[in-house]
Design an enzyme around this catalytic site. Structure first.
Site, short mmCIF file in Angstrom:
data_model
loop_
_atom_site.label_atom_id
_atom_site.label_comp_id
_atom_site.label_asym_id
_atom_site.label_seq_id
_atom_site.Cartn_x
_atom_site.Cartn_y
_atom_site.Cartn_z
N LYS A 1 -5.24 2.63 11.61
CA LYS A 1 -6.61 2.14 11.78
C LYS A 1 -7.31 1.99 10.43
O LYS A 1 -8.50 1.76 10.38
CB LYS A 1 -7.39 3.11 12.67
CG LYS A 1 -6.80 3.25 14.05
CD LYS A 1 -7.51 4.35 14.85
CE LYS A 1 -6.75 4.66 16.12
NZ LYS A 1 -7.12 5.97 16.68
N ARG B 1 16.37 13.55 9.06
CA ARG B 1 16.93 14.85 8.67
C ARG B 1 15.99 15.69 7.82
O ARG B 1 15.89 16.89 8.00
CB ARG B 1 18.29 14.67 8.00
CG ARG B 1 18.26 14.29 6.53
CD ARG B 1 19.56 13.71 6.13
NE ARG B 1 19.88 12.59 7.01
CZ ARG B 1 21.09 12.32 7.49
NH1 ARG B 1 22.10 13.06 7.17
NH2 ARG B 1 21.27 11.28 8.24
N ARG C 1 5.89 13.25 3.07
CA ARG C 1 6.67 12.10 2.59
C ARG C 1 5.75 10.90 2.60
O ARG C 1 4.99 10.68 3.54
CB ARG C 1 7.87 11.82 3.49
CG ARG C 1 8.53 10.48 3.13
CD ARG C 1 9.88 10.29 3.73
NE ARG C 1 10.84 11.19 3.12
CZ ARG C 1 12.14 11.15 3.39
NH1 ARG C 1 12.62 10.26 4.25
NH2 ARG C 1 12.96 11.98 2.81
#
Lengths: 310, 421
Positions: A90, A62, A112
């Site tokens: 990686k 959301r 985030r």
């Protein structure tokens, strides 16, 4: 959308670093955008020629959709990045990843990240404006802003109001931002949950602590029920979901006992039947979906005001 | 090596020259004469404003990185950093790869540092690989030259193993050292648990984690009647326990890292990973208790807690950054810049020269005629900047880097060599 006022900061790293005036300005701007969102044509050109990168080093549905919609409604160019399909796997460092993206002329970063303080670290090394979309158990400022904004819509000013935050305070990405925001707006705040899920020194942030759900429901005007972060608990903090639901969950029976309505909120995603029963989540006093709707307006405001600082 | 040190204030408790301004003539690495207004032709001079001189300093626990982590530090650079910080001796922590866990590694350190100005005293690992599982050949390592036994920065978790280690070293009057921290309680933490960690959303390392283990170690010490050193104490509770244990006559010593004296957890409020240390910077109350511990003799030594790390391990998200900072080169400057309101030069010499050697049972160099010169010359008032070009360590992970500091070692003299800063 011309406003003379500006935010006091270049980034939105956390509510801790915003002033009350900043919060008020974001609310005021969000109200105008909310009105835009209810028009037949929901798009404004405010962020034309601004490129925003949404960097999600942790899963989100959301928050990510909300930011992306907000950016598109403002006519920004948007690029998305998620850690699961990226060079992070990686072994690339955060700084390298972000610098690579920024060298493609990105103006703003919405990020985030699972590590508290990751945005601080980044802000010391890059030039773009940063909006924190959650840094682990530290802050998630736009969620707290949309929560407080939704509360004010429902009950008016928060000065002197009683807001109780229920559940897993320790692992929550929103609890601290909520506390900082509500305290800045003059609300009385209480946290309530099992003692193992409440940080020992949380009272130093100016909140009350309780382990009694019934008592806390009686005390509050607004109940913000947090999600049990099952995925973040590497060790057991309570014995079973069954016992949690029984002793710390919010049910219709508990609310009926109060004899007065209180506002029910939840930042989502909900574990139905654990921290909150379906009949409470879906009741007329629940503003859970309004929170989601307001999320877009709040994020538009945040993006718009930060772009003005460029 | 010949030098004439001009008008330096001698700080050497027990010496007849203590507290006096003296000229000191050193020839062939020996203190030839101590007096006033000595005049010798054709000899290099060491002079400056307000110089002090004391027995050479010793650090009680240095990560040398060698063998295994030579990109962070090696035996040569550790010696250079130590000398630049005023040290003529360092005890080397065993957390190398392989660990200093048998005679071979102990001899590796000793043989590869022979001829250096700085004396290296290896601390042997208590357990193989410092992994906390199997006890090492401590008698053999002792015979090879290990001065104590510890798992260094890895606190020994196993109660029974700690008990047996304390018992076993009694065979040769050995010393066990442990940096107390219970990992079941503190192992997930990122910083001291308190108001700051709460407001940063970082998992805390409760003071309790150190205190419980210090309590355990002291109980085991009492039971075994052995010798114990508790390294790098950081909590008020542990300081009080050591104070009481000393009063009861237990054979225990303690040290503190200078960073824990100079800073508290407030330094972390901006997520600066250079202040991410182990033991963690604790509350202002803990810091005050550490100060009291230094003042009343509960704490015997101040350590640099020198932990060199490459940039890649520090310049990253706080949660992912490693614990530790370098410190050998700035220990004295930290004392003079941040602690001079209570920490006198006399007390600094007590905690840097005398206390460390008492902990390990080593002889104290003396400032006396006819003795080998093992000396630190320092300038308490000198202003300087700890800039990158001055760093002698191979690593740069210090929060003091590029800071303006007060107080600097000027020269060290030992093993017939002199090194000026």
């Amino acid at each position: 959308m011309a406003t003379e006022q500006q935010l006091s900061t270049k980034h939105i790293l956390g509510i801790k670093y915003l002033t009350e005036a900043d919060i008020r300005l974001i609310f005021e701007t969000a109200r105008s955008f909310k009105e835009v969102l209810n028009r037949p044509i929901k798009k404004v050109p405010s962020l034309r020629d601004v490129t925003v990168a949404n960097l999600f080093f942790e899963d989100s549905t959301r928050t990510r959709i909300s930011f992306e919609l907000a950016e598109k409604r403002l006519s920004a160019d948007v690029v998305n990045f998620s850690a699961s399909s990226s060079s992070v796997k990686k072994g690339e460092t955060l700084l390298d990843t972000v610098n690579n993206i920024l060298s493609m002329k990105v103006d703003m970063v919405v990020m985030r990240h699972p590590a508290p303080g990751a945005h601080h670290f980044l802000s010391q090394h890059i030039d773009a404006n940063i909006i924190n979309a959650g840094d682990g158990t530290h802050e998630h400022p736009t969620q707290a802003l949309l929560d407080a904004f939704s509360m004010e819509e429902k009950v008016g000013g928060l000065e002197g109001k009683h807001v109780a935050i229920f559940g897993d305070i320790l692992h929550s990405r929103v609890a601290l931002s909520n506390i900082f925001c509500l305290r800045k707006l003059g609300a009385h705040v209480r946290v309530c949950g099992p003692p193992t899920l409440i940080p020992k020194y949380i009272d130093k942030l100016g909140v009350e602590v309780s382990h009694n759900v019934k008592d806390s429901l009686r005390w509050c005007d607004i109940a913000n029920v947090l999600r049990i972060q099952l995925e973040r608990q590497d060790i057991k903090y309570f014995p079973s979901l069954r016992e949690y639901a029984q002793y710390f969950g919010i049910s219709k029976a508990l609310l009926d006992e109060l004899g007065r309505p209180i506002v029910i909120m939840h930042p989502g995603p909900i574990n139905r039947g654990v921290e909150i029963t379906s009949d409470v989540a879906d009741s007329e006093h629940s503003i859970i979906l309004q929170q989601v709707e307001n999320g877009v307006a709040i994020r538009m405001a945040a993006l718009y005001l930060l772009a003005a600082k460029r | 090596m010949d030098v004439l040190i001009k008008s330096a204030l001698v700080i050497s408790p027990g010496s007849p020259h203590n507290g006096q301004g003296r000229d000191i003539l050193i020839r062939d690495g020996q203190i030839e004469s101590i007096g006033s207004a000595l005049k010798v032709e054709g000899i290099p001079l060491l002079e400056g404003e307000q110089l002090c001189i004391s027995p050479g300093w010793m650090d009680v626990g240095v990560q040398t990185g060698d063998p295994g982590f030579e990109h962070r530090e090696n035996l040569h650079s550790a010696g250079q950093a130590a000398a630049a910080g005023g040290f003529t001796a360092i005890a080397c922590q065993p957390n190398t790869a392989p660990a200093l866990h048998s005679k071979s590694e102990v001899l590796y350190v000793l043989q590869n540092t022979r001829g250096q100005l700085v004396d290296f005293y290896p601390i042997g690992a208590l357990t193989a690989g410092c992994a906390g599982k199997e006890i090492t050949e401590m008698i053999d390592m002792h015979a090879a030259g290990a001065v104590a036994f510890s798992d260094g920065i890895k606190p020994l978790q196993h109660d029974g193993l700690m008990l047996r280690a304390l018992q076993y070293v009694k065979a040769f009057g050995g010393l066990v050292a442990n940096q107390p921290l219970g990992l079941q309680i503190g192992g997930h933490g990122q910083m001291h648990e308190g108001e700051v960690s709460t407001s940063l959303g970082l998992p805390g390392i409760p003071a309790l984690a150190e205190e419980l283990m210090a309590r355990r170690d002291l109980h085991l010490l009492e039971y075994t009647e052995s010798r114990l050193h508790l390294s790098n104490l950081s909590t008020a509770g542990a300081v009080q326990m050591v104070r009481e244990a000393k009063k009861r006559g237990l054979n225990v010593t303690a040290s503190v890292a200078v960073m824990n004296l100079a800073f508290d957890d407030g330094a972390l409020s901006g997520f600066d990973s250079n202040y991410k240390l182990m033991p963690p910077l604790r509350s202002p109350e803990d810091r005050e208790a550490l100060r009291q511990g230094v003042l009343d003799g509960t704490i015997d030594a101040i350590s640099a807690n020198h932990i060199p790390l490459e940039e890649e391990l520090k310049k990253k998200e706080f949660t992912y950054a490693d614990f530790g900072a370098t410190g050998l080169e700035v220990l004295y400057a930290i004392c003079k810049t941040y602690l001079s309101d209570w920490l006198s030069d006399e007390l600094i010499v007590e905690k840097l020269a005398i206390g460390p050697r008492r902990i390990f049972g080593l002889p104290l160099p003396s400032v006396a005629e006819g003795q080998p010169a093992n000396l630190t010359v320092f300038a308490p008032g000198q202003l300087w900047a700890y800039s990158r070009d001055k760093v002698r360590s191979r690593s740069f992970n210090s929060p003091l880097l590029d800071k303006e500091l007060t107080g600097r070692p000027v020269a060290v003299i030992n093993n017939g060599q002199l090194l000026r800063a």
